[in-house]
Design a protein around this motif. Structure first.
Motif, PDB file in Angstrom:
ATOM      1  N   ASN A 122       0.861  -0.776   0.233  1.00  0.00           N
ATOM      2  CA  ASN A 122       0.377   0.168   0.114  1.00  0.00           C
ATOM      3  C   ASN A 122       1.291   1.531   0.068  1.00  0.00           C
ATOM      4  OD1 ASN A 122      -2.296  -1.307   0.356  1.00  0.00           O
ATOM      5  ND2 ASN A 122      -1.692  -1.762   2.027  1.00  0.00           N
ATOM      6  N   THR A 123       0.069   2.280  -0.614  1.00  0.00           N
ATOM      7  CA  THR A 123       0.733   3.589  -0.323  1.00  0.00           C
ATOM      8  C   THR A 123       0.072   4.442   0.364  1.00  0.00           C
ATOM      9  OG1 THR A 123       2.334   3.610  -2.654  1.00  0.00           O
ATOM     10  CG2 THR A 123       2.407   5.685  -1.597  1.00  0.00           C
ATOM     11  N   TYR A 124      -0.068   5.470   1.600  1.00  0.00           N
ATOM     12  CA  TYR A 124      -0.978   5.710   2.173  1.00  0.00           C
ATOM     13  C   TYR A 124       0.300   7.558   2.199  1.00  0.00           C
ATOM     14  CZ  TYR A 124      -1.876   1.816   4.076  1.00  0.00           C
ATOM     15  OH  TYR A 124      -2.444   0.369   4.296  1.00  0.00           O
ATOM     16  N   THR A 125      -0.513   8.489   2.189  1.00  0.00           N
ATOM     17  CA  THR A 125      -0.177  10.216   1.949  1.00  0.00           C
ATOM     18  C   THR A 125      -0.399  10.926   3.488  1.00  0.00           C
ATOM     19  OG1 THR A 125       0.061  11.800   0.364  1.00  0.00           O
ATOM     20  CG2 THR A 125      -2.189  10.942   0.706  1.00  0.00           C
ATOM     21  N   THR A 126       0.511  11.596   3.678  1.00  0.00           N
ATOM     22  CA  THR A 126       0.312  12.705   4.767  1.00  0.00           C
ATOM     23  C   THR A 126      -0.159  13.768   4.147  1.00  0.00           C
ATOM     24  OG1 THR A 126       2.852  12.906   5.150  1.00  0.00           O
ATOM     25  CG2 THR A 126       2.207  10.780   6.048  1.00  0.00           C
ATOM     26  N   LEU A 127      -0.219  14.305   2.705  1.00  0.00           N
ATOM     27  CA  LEU A 127      -1.007  15.066   2.282  1.00  0.00           C
ATOM     28  C   LEU A 127      -2.387  15.201   2.717  1.00  0.00           C
ATOM     29  CD1 LEU A 127       0.505  15.332  -1.793  1.00  0.00           C
ATOM     30  CD2 LEU A 127       1.353  17.045   1.151  1.00  0.00           C
ATOM     31  N   PRO A 128      -2.842  16.996   2.905  1.00  0.00           N
ATOM     32  CA  PRO A 128      -1.657  18.305   2.467  1.00  0.00           C
ATOM     33  C   PRO A 128      -1.298  18.439   3.712  1.00  0.00           C
ATOM     34  CG  PRO A 128      -3.952  18.647   2.785  1.00  0.00           C
ATOM     35  CD  PRO A 128      -4.079  17.268   3.539  1.00  0.00           C
ATOM     36  N   GLU A 129      -1.026  17.892   5.152  1.00  0.00           N
ATOM     37  CA  GLU A 129      -0.213  18.235   6.336  1.00  0.00           C
ATOM     38  C   GLU A 129       0.723  18.127   5.906  1.00  0.00           C
ATOM     39  OE1 GLU A 129      -2.519  16.235   6.225  1.00  0.00           O
ATOM     40  OE2 GLU A 129      -4.443  16.991   7.363  1.00  0.00           O
ATOM     41  N   TYR A 130       1.864  17.306   4.957  1.00  0.00           N
ATOM     42  CA  TYR A 130       2.970  16.347   5.434  1.00  0.00           C
ATOM     43  C   TYR A 130       3.540  16.486   3.696  1.00  0.00           C
ATOM     44  CZ  TYR A 130       2.459  16.884  10.629  1.00  0.00           C
ATOM     45  OH  TYR A 130       1.662  17.314  11.556  1.00  0.00           O
ATOM     46  N   ASP A 131       4.453  17.137   3.570  1.00  0.00           N
ATOM     47  CA  ASP A 131       5.130  17.062   2.273  1.00  0.00           C
ATOM     48  C   ASP A 131       6.169  15.793   1.907  1.00  0.00           C
ATOM     49  OD1 ASP A 131       6.122  18.942   2.072  1.00  0.00           O
ATOM     50  OD2 ASP A 131       5.795  19.477   0.741  1.00  0.00           O
ATOM     51  N   ILE A 132       7.051  16.083   3.344  1.00  0.00           N
ATOM     52  CA  ILE A 132       8.498  16.033   3.138  1.00  0.00           C
ATOM     53  C   ILE A 132       8.827  15.030   4.656  1.00  0.00           C
ATOM     54  CG2 ILE A 132       9.397  18.184   3.664  1.00  0.00           C
ATOM     55  CD1 ILE A 132      11.727  17.135   2.079  1.00  0.00           C
ATOM     56  N   GLN A 133       9.961  14.082   4.645  1.00  0.00           N
ATOM     57  CA  GLN A 133       9.602  13.209   6.209  1.00  0.00           C
ATOM     58  C   GLN A 133      11.063  12.914   6.287  1.00  0.00           C
ATOM     59  OE1 GLN A 133       5.359  11.169   5.868  1.00  0.00           O
ATOM     60  NE2 GLN A 133       6.715  10.856   3.989  1.00  0.00           N
ATOM     61  N   GLY A 134      11.742  12.984   7.303  1.00  0.00           N
ATOM     62  CA  GLY A 134      12.552  11.815   7.369  1.00  0.00           C
ATOM     63  C   GLY A 134      12.817  10.551   8.029  1.00  0.00           C
ATOM     64  N   GLY A 135      12.989  10.467   9.117  1.00  0.00           N
ATOM     65  CA  GLY A 135      13.395   8.865   9.733  1.00  0.00           C
ATOM     66  C   GLY A 135      12.451   8.734  10.890  1.00  0.00           C
ATOM     67  N   CYS A 136      12.380   7.046  10.487  1.00  0.00           N
ATOM     68  CA  CYS A 136      10.822   6.685  11.183  1.00  0.00           C
ATOM     69  C   CYS A 136      11.051   5.530  11.926  1.00  0.00           C
ATOM     70  CB  CYS A 136       9.480   6.236  10.456  1.00  0.00           C
ATOM     71  SG  CYS A 136       9.939   5.177   9.384  1.00  0.00           S
ATOM     72  N   THR A 137      10.363   4.386  12.786  1.00  0.00           N
ATOM     73  CA  THR A 137      10.346   4.328  13.572  1.00  0.00           C
ATOM     74  C   THR A 137       9.233   4.001  14.662  1.00  0.00           C
ATOM     75  OG1 THR A 137      11.570   2.896  15.731  1.00  0.00           O
ATOM     76  CG2 THR A 137      11.231   5.325  16.010  1.00  0.00           C
ATOM     77  N   MET A 138       9.436   1.929  14.372  1.00  0.00           N
ATOM     78  CA  MET A 138       8.112   1.729  16.110  1.00  0.00           C
ATOM     79  C   MET A 138       8.023   1.532  17.227  1.00  0.00           C
ATOM     80  SD  MET A 138       6.448   0.458  12.787  1.00  0.00           S
ATOM     81  CE  MET A 138       4.504   0.306  13.761  1.00  0.00           C
ATOM     82  N   ALA A 139       7.002   2.484  17.660  1.00  0.00           N
ATOM     83  CA  ALA A 139       6.930   2.148  19.160  1.00  0.00           C
ATOM     84  C   ALA A 139       5.073   1.640  19.905  1.00  0.00           C
ATOM     85  CB  ALA A 139       7.124   4.044  19.103  1.00  0.00           C
TER      86      ALA A 139
END
Length: 184
Positions: A122-139
């Motif tokens: 799947n591909t999900y979008t965070t637009l329009p709030e956020y268009d560029i992301q950095g690192g990520c992790t699960m918590a």
């Protein structure tokens, strides 16, 4: 680290790993460099660990599975899992669902959900709030397992995503100042 520093980081139970070159640097604590192993790209920008293998990708790079022998200074065995991926910046292993999440810094706001063999689920979008992301992790937190993503914004934000049915949906945002205060 030079320039932008370590991009995304992951933990294998013994060491925290990050990369700013073809080397994947290991740290036994925030101030103690333990050694490195060699990965397939430079930098090994996005990093995840699933309990047995590392995964990496980067801007316009393939998704790679890395099997490291545990000896610093060695070259990890690699398997190309497909791609290339535009703007891959972060990878996180979701142990509750057995998938990888890939964040992107390509101004699309995309978060990709990948099977462990690299197949795009799947591909999900965070637009329009956020268009560029950095690192990520699960918590693991009060919400269950969440995906924590650095949103490169002004100011930078950490967004927590519920990864339940229907894909990641925002749980809460925190400013960089709020995040730093948690660790002081």
């Amino acid at each position: 680290a030079s320039s932008w520093g370590h991009r995304d980081m992951c933990w294998n139970g013994d060491y925290m790993f990050g990369s700013y070159s073809n080397m994947v640097d290991g740290f036994s604590d925030p101030a103690t460099f333990a050694g490195f192993f060699i990965g397939p790209i430079s930098p090994n920008r996005a990093l995840a660990y699933d309990g047995a293998a590392f995964y990496t990708s980067g801007f316009g790079e393939y998704l790679w599975k890395l099997t490291w022998d545990g000896n610093f200074g060695t070259v990890a065995a690699t398997e190309n899992l497909g791609g290339p991926w535009d703007g891959a910046y972060g990878l996180a292993y979701d142990c509750s669902n057995g998938v990888l999440y890939m964040t992107t810094a390509d101004y699309t706001g995309n978060i990709h959900e990948l099977a462990m063999d690299g197949f795009l689920l799947n591909t999900y979008t965070t637009l329009p709030e956020y268009d560029i992301q950095g690192g990520c992790t699960m918590a693991d937190c009060q919400y269950g397992y969440i995906l924590a993503v650095i949103q490169q914004f002004s100011p930078d934000m950490l967004t927590f995503y519920d990864i339940g049915a229907g894909g990641p949906s925002p749980v809460e945002d925190a400013s960089w100042g709020e995040i730093k205060s948690l660790f002081q």
